[in-house]
Design an enzyme around this catalytic site. Sequence first.
Site, PDB file in Angstrom:
ATOM      1  N   SER A   1      23.446  49.050  24.018  1.00  0.00           N
ATOM      2  CA  SER A   1      22.930  50.217  24.763  1.00  0.00           C
ATOM      3  C   SER A   1      22.307  49.751  26.066  1.00  0.00           C
ATOM      4  O   SER A   1      21.424  48.886  26.062  1.00  0.00           O
ATOM      5  CB  SER A   1      21.871  50.955  23.943  1.00  0.00           C
ATOM      6  OG  SER A   1      22.464  51.450  22.776  1.00  0.00           O
TER       7      SER A   1
ATOM      8  N   GLU B   1      17.372  49.499  28.839  1.00  0.00           N
ATOM      9  CA  GLU B   1      16.939  48.808  27.613  1.00  0.00           C
ATOM     10  C   GLU B   1      17.245  47.317  27.773  1.00  0.00           C
ATOM     11  O   GLU B   1      16.521  46.465  27.296  1.00  0.00           O
ATOM     12  CB  GLU B   1      17.701  49.384  26.413  1.00  0.00           C
ATOM     13  CG  GLU B   1      17.243  48.818  25.097  1.00  0.00           C
ATOM     14  CD  GLU B   1      17.879  49.537  23.909  1.00  0.00           C
ATOM     15  OE1 GLU B   1      17.888  50.778  23.875  1.00  0.00           O
ATOM     16  OE2 GLU B   1      18.385  48.831  23.014  1.00  0.00           O
TER      17      GLU B   1
ATOM     18  N   ARG C   1      11.961  49.981  21.022  1.00  0.00           N
ATOM     19  CA  ARG C   1      12.701  48.864  21.645  1.00  0.00           C
ATOM     20  C   ARG C   1      11.801  48.041  22.566  1.00  0.00           C
ATOM     21  O   ARG C   1      12.225  47.612  23.650  1.00  0.00           O
ATOM     22  CB  ARG C   1      13.917  49.353  22.436  1.00  0.00           C
ATOM     23  CG  ARG C   1      14.938  50.107  21.663  1.00  0.00           C
ATOM     24  CD  ARG C   1      15.668  49.261  20.617  1.00  0.00           C
ATOM     25  NE  ARG C   1      16.371  50.142  19.725  1.00  0.00           N
ATOM     26  CZ  ARG C   1      15.825  50.668  18.609  1.00  0.00           C
ATOM     27  NH1 ARG C   1      14.597  50.321  18.231  1.00  0.00           N
ATOM     28  NH2 ARG C   1      16.492  51.488  17.852  1.00  0.00           N
TER      29      ARG C   1
HETATM   30  C1  LIG Z   1      27.762  45.143  20.840  1.00  0.00           C
HETATM   31  C2  LIG Z   1      26.269  45.181  20.832  1.00  0.00           C
HETATM   32  C3  LIG Z   1      25.584  46.011  19.951  1.00  0.00           C
HETATM   33  C4  LIG Z   1      24.190  46.045  19.933  1.00  0.00           C
HETATM   34  N1  LIG Z   1      23.575  46.880  19.049  1.00  0.00           N
HETATM   35  C5  LIG Z   1      22.228  46.930  19.023  1.00  0.00           C
HETATM   36  C6  LIG Z   1      21.541  47.808  18.126  1.00  0.00           C
HETATM   37  O1  LIG Z   1      22.134  48.529  17.346  1.00  0.00           O
HETATM   38  N2  LIG Z   1      20.176  47.823  18.159  1.00  0.00           N
HETATM   39  C7  LIG Z   1      19.473  47.032  19.018  1.00  0.00           C
HETATM   40  O2  LIG Z   1      18.237  47.085  18.985  1.00  0.00           O
HETATM   41  N3  LIG Z   1      20.089  46.199  19.877  1.00  0.00           N
HETATM   42  C8  LIG Z   1      21.435  46.137  19.904  1.00  0.00           C
HETATM   43  N4  LIG Z   1      22.066  45.292  20.779  1.00  0.00           N
HETATM   44  C9  LIG Z   1      21.278  44.512  21.735  1.00  0.00           C
HETATM   45  C10 LIG Z   1      20.973  43.061  21.272  1.00  0.00           C
HETATM   46  O3  LIG Z   1      21.980  42.567  20.490  1.00  0.00           O
HETATM   47  C11 LIG Z   1      19.688  42.974  20.500  1.00  0.00           C
HETATM   48  O4  LIG Z   1      18.639  43.532  21.226  1.00  0.00           O
HETATM   49  C12 LIG Z   1      19.335  41.517  20.154  1.00  0.00           C
HETATM   50  O5  LIG Z   1      18.239  41.541  19.296  1.00  0.00           O
HETATM   51  C13 LIG Z   1      19.021  40.643  21.353  1.00  0.00           C
HETATM   52  O6  LIG Z   1      18.890  39.309  20.884  1.00  0.00           O
HETATM   53  P1  LIG Z   1      19.354  38.067  21.757  1.00  0.00           P
HETATM   54  O7  LIG Z   1      19.044  36.860  20.968  1.00  0.00           O
HETATM   55  O8  LIG Z   1      20.769  38.222  22.184  1.00  0.00           O
HETATM   56  O9  LIG Z   1      18.408  38.197  23.007  1.00  0.00           O
HETATM   57  P2  LIG Z   1      18.742  37.693  24.483  1.00  0.00           P
HETATM   58  O10 LIG Z   1      19.692  38.651  25.109  1.00  0.00           O
HETATM   59  O11 LIG Z   1      19.134  36.285  24.465  1.00  0.00           O
HETATM   60  O12 LIG Z   1      17.326  37.840  25.167  1.00  0.00           O
HETATM   61  C14 LIG Z   1      16.778  39.115  25.389  1.00  0.00           C
HETATM   62  C15 LIG Z   1      15.301  38.923  25.804  1.00  0.00           C
HETATM   63  O13 LIG Z   1      14.596  38.391  24.688  1.00  0.00           O
HETATM   64  C16 LIG Z   1      13.912  37.209  25.077  1.00  0.00           C
HETATM   65  N5  LIG Z   1      13.927  36.286  23.946  1.00  0.00           N
HETATM   66  C17 LIG Z   1      14.982  35.901  23.197  1.00  0.00           C
HETATM   67  N6  LIG Z   1      14.582  35.029  22.254  1.00  0.00           N
HETATM   68  C18 LIG Z   1      13.262  34.855  22.415  1.00  0.00           C
HETATM   69  C19 LIG Z   1      12.264  34.084  21.746  1.00  0.00           C
HETATM   70  N7  LIG Z   1      12.570  33.290  20.723  1.00  0.00           N
HETATM   71  N8  LIG Z   1      10.984  34.156  22.185  1.00  0.00           N
HETATM   72  C20 LIG Z   1      10.652  34.961  23.212  1.00  0.00           C
HETATM   73  N9  LIG Z   1      11.555  35.709  23.893  1.00  0.00           N
HETATM   74  C21 LIG Z   1      12.829  35.667  23.493  1.00  0.00           C
HETATM   75  C22 LIG Z   1      14.719  36.632  26.235  1.00  0.00           C
HETATM   76  O14 LIG Z   1      13.937  35.811  27.063  1.00  0.00           O
HETATM   77  C23 LIG Z   1      15.145  37.907  26.950  1.00  0.00           C
HETATM   78  O15 LIG Z   1      14.099  38.335  27.781  1.00  0.00           O
HETATM   79  C24 LIG Z   1      23.462  45.239  20.820  1.00  0.00           C
HETATM   80  C25 LIG Z   1      24.140  44.384  21.710  1.00  0.00           C
HETATM   81  C26 LIG Z   1      25.520  44.351  21.717  1.00  0.00           C
HETATM   82  C27 LIG Z   1      26.222  43.446  22.655  1.00  0.00           C
END
Ligand SMILES: Cc1cc2nc3c(=O)[nH]c(=O)nc-3n(C[C@H](O)[C@H](O)[C@H](O)COP(=O)(O)OP(=O)(O)OC[C@H]3O[C@@H](n4cnc5c(N)ncnc54)[C@H](O)[C@@H]3O)c2cc1C
Length: 373
Positions: A297, A367, A245
């Site tokens: 998580s 995480e 992660r």
């Molecule tokens: C119900 C639920 C279930 C989930 N299940 C999982 C799972 O099974 N496995 C898992 O790994 N995660 C899971 N997640 C966590 C999350 O959905 C993932 O980690 C997802 O990939 C985050 O993407 P985001 O676009 O929402 O990132 P954001 O929350 O918008 O950003 C997270 C970080 O990434 C950075 N970021 C985002 N986009 C970019 C970019 N283009 N360039 C550089 N930095 C960037 C942001 O600046 C921030 O620091 C879950 C979340 C929820 C709410």
Amino acid sequence: MLVTDIYASREKPGDFGFADLKKAMLENYQNVQFADTHADAAATLKTSLQPGDVVVTLSAGDANKIGIQALEEMKLATAAETLTILKDEPISKYSFAMCGGPANELVIVESTESLVSLIRARQAEQASFKVVGGLSNILFSDLGFDGLIIINRTHDLSFEKKGDLTRIEVSSGMKLDAFVHACADQILTGMEWAARIPGTVGGAIYGNAGAYGGEIAKVLQSVKLLNSDGEIVTLTADEMGFGYRSSQLKRGEFGGTILSGTFELATGDEHLIHEKMEEIEEKRKKFNFKGNGSLGSVFRNPEGDYAGRLITACGYRGRRIGNVQVLDQHGNIFITYPGVKSSEFAALIQEVREAVKQQFGIDLTTEIEILSD
Ligand SMILES: Cc1cc2nc3c(=O)[nH]c(=O)nc-3n(C[C@H](O)[C@H](O)[C@H](O)COP(=O)(O)OP(=O)(O)OC[C@H]3O[C@@H](n4cnc5c(N)ncnc54)[C@H](O)[C@@H]3O)c2cc1C
């Protein structure tokens, strides 16, 4: 007329140079400008061209690229101008956790040109900004964010068949689940594990998202990154330094914005792909948030154990502070209810950590990313 530096062809170096050409031209022409480098020439064109103008480049070398470069830069500049920047916009409106105070400025960006140009402009001004995707893995403070939040919704997708494999380039702002389904539609296997994970491809690459035995690091080939100097570079998956992660980007070992990812997937069995995705979607349904919020998580699993198991063993399932609660069915997932405050989320994190530390001597780390004041 715009004239750039020249190079020797049949002349001997020193016989005749750019200075001589400048002098001769100034004696004979009135409307002439000079540029020492191609970048200077492109910059001059960019500021002087008017709609409807035609640029003709004459060159025995590579000066024909100047027109193309100027055009690219002009596209970038106009793309950013059309964006609507919202002032004092509540982050809670966009957050999966439904909390977070106002951002000084917030903008939703749909094209890579706009994203690049906006970020370069902020970098040039040394102004604060944060690029986010689905806000499904980040907790912003109740005080909000002092700067510009860029919500990335770029969404280009292309497939190129290469022998037995298909190379896919996907913009970082595309929803991860939409990407998973697009791959399945092309009967490509390898992304099924990510079905129903919220957020964007960029966020998933940043945090090396994973589930059910799959993870980004196993399928990603390379990343296009806009680095801290405003240059677009391509990094291989190895150069992203993925770990559990995490990536070098997430660990802060270098900065930048992921613009796109290139994946390579094999053709699979249509029936099996859909069966696997349905199985995973079914498993995820058991965590029913019923319109409430979550960030997935909360804690990283410590070496050889599970954060969820430790939290459950401490009797913390169902523990609630204000409008945030440890899920009844899973110790490592918090559910948030309308009106939740980030401070309540942070307080529950703190309480759970202390309990696990006291009972097991283990320091849980998060995480999710926490942007506190
Ligand atoms: C119900 C639920 C279930 C989930 N299940 C999982 C799972 O099974 N496995 C898992 O790994 N995660 C899971 N997640 C966590 C999350 O959905 C993932 O980690 C997802 O990939 C985050 O993407 P985001 O676009 O929402 O990132 P954001 O929350 O918008 O950003 C997270 C970080 O990434 C950075 N970021 C985002 N986009 C970019 C970019 N283009 N360039 C550089 N930095 C960037 C942001 O600046 C921030 O620091 C879950 C979340 C929820 C709410």
